[in-house]
Design an enzyme around this catalytic site. Structure first.
Site, short mmCIF file in Angstrom:
data_model
loop_
_atom_site.label_atom_id
_atom_site.label_comp_id
_atom_site.label_asym_id
_atom_site.label_seq_id
_atom_site.Cartn_x
_atom_site.Cartn_y
_atom_site.Cartn_z
N LYS A 11 0.85 -1.19 0.00
CA LYS A 11 0.00 0.00 0.00
C LYS A 11 0.88 1.24 0.00
CE LYS A 11 -4.53 0.78 0.25
NZ LYS A 11 -5.46 0.13 -0.69
N THR A 58 -4.00 -5.28 0.43
CA THR A 58 -3.38 -3.98 0.66
C THR A 58 -4.23 -3.12 1.59
OG1 THR A 58 -4.34 -2.89 -1.30
CG2 THR A 58 -2.27 -4.10 -1.60
N ARG A 177 30.03 33.94 -7.15
CA ARG A 177 28.75 33.65 -7.78
C ARG A 177 27.70 33.32 -6.72
NH1 ARG A 177 29.00 27.40 -10.13
NH2 ARG A 177 29.70 26.43 -8.17
N GLN A 229 30.90 20.06 -5.62
CA GLN A 229 31.53 18.79 -5.27
C GLN A 229 32.36 18.90 -3.99
OE1 GLN A 229 31.22 20.06 -8.31
NE2 GLN A 229 31.16 18.48 -9.90
N HIS A 257 20.77 27.78 -11.14
CA HIS A 257 21.53 28.90 -11.69
C HIS A 257 20.77 30.23 -11.58
CE1 HIS A 257 24.27 25.92 -13.13
NE2 HIS A 257 23.40 25.40 -13.97
#
Length: 302
Positions: A11, A58, A177, A229, A257
């Site tokens: 379910k 279920t 940035r 990263q 961005h």
């Protein structure tokens, strides 16, 4: 000749709300979650021979979720998922694995006139706390905890330069940035032998979730990021260092961005480089950076 190679059923999208009422103080605490339970076991004949006798309906699974929520604590979700999964493999001899996914929806207590309100709450973000609990007969309990939908942005202290350049490259290097992402962080716990061992570590589940969130926010804010990263690795490293029961930490971070808008065409208006103040947020495409960090004793799957 055909044969069932893998099968599970159950379910999904079972919505549960539970309230805890402190009769002494009048303070109420609420929990809301969406639960999915999938079962595996000796159920092949339901597929191959239309034999429904092996099927736990279920609807019965849904009812079990509600009853278990009434009779047990639903927090931390790692414990609730373990209780729920263990029930199915102990109740039904032919069911050998239960997979429980829980999504916890955020309700934050309101502050009214500078004081926490006893029974009123606000959904102040779409951030979610999630768990995946796999209870397998004879193999214990595997738990993955995660947070998702934690949207963050910083307006400076992010760089990206020195990347590979070739005939396909148009991106300019930058030493300053905007960095924004929707954090999806997952930590895999060591295997637990059973429900009793899970119970013995209950305080660590909430504490580790709070630690992972705090580490994520603090590192995001303070790191002068050389790349997504590099920053995500620092986050994972710290979580592993602070909770020894965690085997791996995984991050999935979209790079959302924000582009400078050149307005020089309008009377020479300067809005690029150090003069950039107005940006155009981009919905897509976006970068997507993923990483799984484990202890050095664990083998890498690279």
């Amino acid at each position: 000749m055909s044969a069932v190679k893998a099968a599970r059923y159950g379910k999904d999208n079972v919505r549960v709300y539970k309230v805890h009422k402190d009769e002494k103080t009048g303070v109420q605490t609420v929990y809301e979650m969406t639960v999915c339970v999938l079962l595996e076991g000796e159920i092949e004949t339901s597929y191959t021979k239309a034999d429904n006798s092996v099927i736990v309906a279920t609807d019965s699974i849904k009812n079990t979720i509600y009853i278990t929520a009434k009779q047990n604590p639903v927090t931390p979700p790692e414990l609730f998922g373990s209780i729920l999964g263990t029930h199915f493999i102990e109740k039904y001899n032919h069911i050998h694995a239960a997979h429980v996914n829980i999504v916890c929806h955020r309700w934050t207590r309101m502050d009214i006139d500078g004081k926490p309100h006893p029974h009123s709450f606000i959904r102040d973000s779409e951030e979610k706390r999630n768990v995946q609990v796999d209870v397998v007969e004879g193999k214990g309990i595997d738990i993955k905890s995660s947070l998702s939908g934690l949207t963050v942005l910083k307006s400076t202290n992010s760089q990206f330069w020195g990347f590979l350049r070739d005939e396909y490259t148009t991106l300019k290097e930058t030493w300053d940035r905007i960095l924004s992402t929707d954090v999806d962080a997952t930590w895999q716990w060591k295997n637990f032998s059973g429900l009793q061992e899970v119970r013995s570590h209950v305080p660590k589940f909430d504490a580790t979730w709070a630690t992972a969130r705090e580490v994520t926010l603090k590192t995001f804010a303070e790191d002068n990021s050389a790349s997504v990263q590099a920053t995500m690795y620092k986050m994972a490293e710290q979580i592993l260092a602070r909770q020894q029961l965690i085997e791996t930490v995984e991050y999935s971070l979209p790079n959302k961005h924000y582009f400078e808008i050149d307005l020089s065409w309008h009377k020479g208006l300067q809005n690029t480089g150090k003069n950039a103040e107005v940006f155009a947020p981009q919905s897509d495409p976006n970068g997507l950076i993923k990483c799984t960090v484990g202890r050095s004793s664990l083998k890498s799957k690279l």
